[in-house]
Write a protein that holds these residues in place. Sequence first.
Motif, PDB file in Angstrom:
ATOM      1  N   GLN A   5      67.752  62.908  38.631  1.00  0.00           N
ATOM      2  CA  GLN A   5      68.516  62.368  37.492  1.00  0.00           C
ATOM      3  C   GLN A   5      67.903  61.073  36.974  1.00  0.00           C
ATOM      4  O   GLN A   5      67.961  60.792  35.786  1.00  0.00           O
ATOM      5  N   LYS A   6      67.287  60.301  37.880  1.00  0.00           N
ATOM      6  CA  LYS A   6      66.702  59.012  37.501  1.00  0.00           C
ATOM      7  C   LYS A   6      65.255  59.129  37.041  1.00  0.00           C
ATOM      8  O   LYS A   6      64.814  58.364  36.193  1.00  0.00           O
ATOM      9  N   GLU A   7      64.509  60.043  37.644  1.00  0.00           N
ATOM     10  CA  GLU A   7      63.071  60.153  37.385  1.00  0.00           C
ATOM     11  C   GLU A   7      62.719  61.539  36.860  1.00  0.00           C
ATOM     12  O   GLU A   7      63.341  62.521  37.227  1.00  0.00           O
ATOM     13  N   ASN A   8      61.699  61.581  36.023  1.00  0.00           N
ATOM     14  CA  ASN A   8      61.205  62.842  35.497  1.00  0.00           C
ATOM     15  C   ASN A   8      60.194  63.411  36.495  1.00  0.00           C
ATOM     16  O   ASN A   8      59.114  62.861  36.659  1.00  0.00           O
ATOM     17  N   GLU A  30      53.435  58.085  37.112  1.00  0.00           N
ATOM     18  CA  GLU A  30      53.654  58.986  35.978  1.00  0.00           C
ATOM     19  C   GLU A  30      52.356  59.602  35.457  1.00  0.00           C
ATOM     20  O   GLU A  30      52.378  60.680  34.870  1.00  0.00           O
ATOM     21  N   GLU A  80      68.828  65.339  44.193  1.00  0.00           N
ATOM     22  CA  GLU A  80      69.679  65.430  42.998  1.00  0.00           C
ATOM     23  C   GLU A  80      69.736  64.072  42.284  1.00  0.00           C
ATOM     24  O   GLU A  80      69.525  63.991  41.071  1.00  0.00           O
ATOM     25  N   ASP A  81      69.976  63.025  43.038  1.00  0.00           N
ATOM     26  CA  ASP A  81      70.033  61.673  42.466  1.00  0.00           C
ATOM     27  C   ASP A  81      68.675  61.257  41.903  1.00  0.00           C
ATOM     28  O   ASP A  81      68.589  60.685  40.811  1.00  0.00           O
ATOM     29  N   TYR A  82      67.616  61.537  42.640  1.00  0.00           N
ATOM     30  CA  TYR A  82      66.275  61.146  42.215  1.00  0.00           C
ATOM     31  C   TYR A  82      65.871  61.874  40.931  1.00  0.00           C
ATOM     32  O   TYR A  82      65.322  61.268  40.015  1.00  0.00           O
TER      33      TYR A  82
END
Length: 135
Positions: free
Chosen positions: A46-49, A21, A42-44
Amino acid sequence: MARILALDYGTRRTGIAVTDELKLIASGLTTVETPSLIKFLEDYFQKENVERVLVGEPKQMDDTPSESEVHIQEFLKKFAEKFPEMPLERVDERFTSKMAFQTMIDSGLGKKKRRNKALVDEISATIILQSWLYK
């Protein structure tokens, strides 16, 4: 704080690397079968900025695009449609596969593990990310 994600795009597999980060360290994340790449991203996302995505740009020694650029352009169109707000940058990826293979040798990996093309792709993505971070 947000991460930066790098892709070493291939027609079969795509190597993926990501920063921490603070954007200080580039690490290999995984290798994904290319047909599943948009879903994985898409999944990543949603989980990570993630603040931006880097995509390797394969070039010949004379600076002309590599043969694989046609496939990458198709992916870039799909990416822009699916993630219109996500900044995307291209990064020269010449020699990353050779550098990745040499990294595997230097780290003491045996011949059998060095044949793992997915690992080469992941390390190549990490090298693409490092080259952008430390330029």
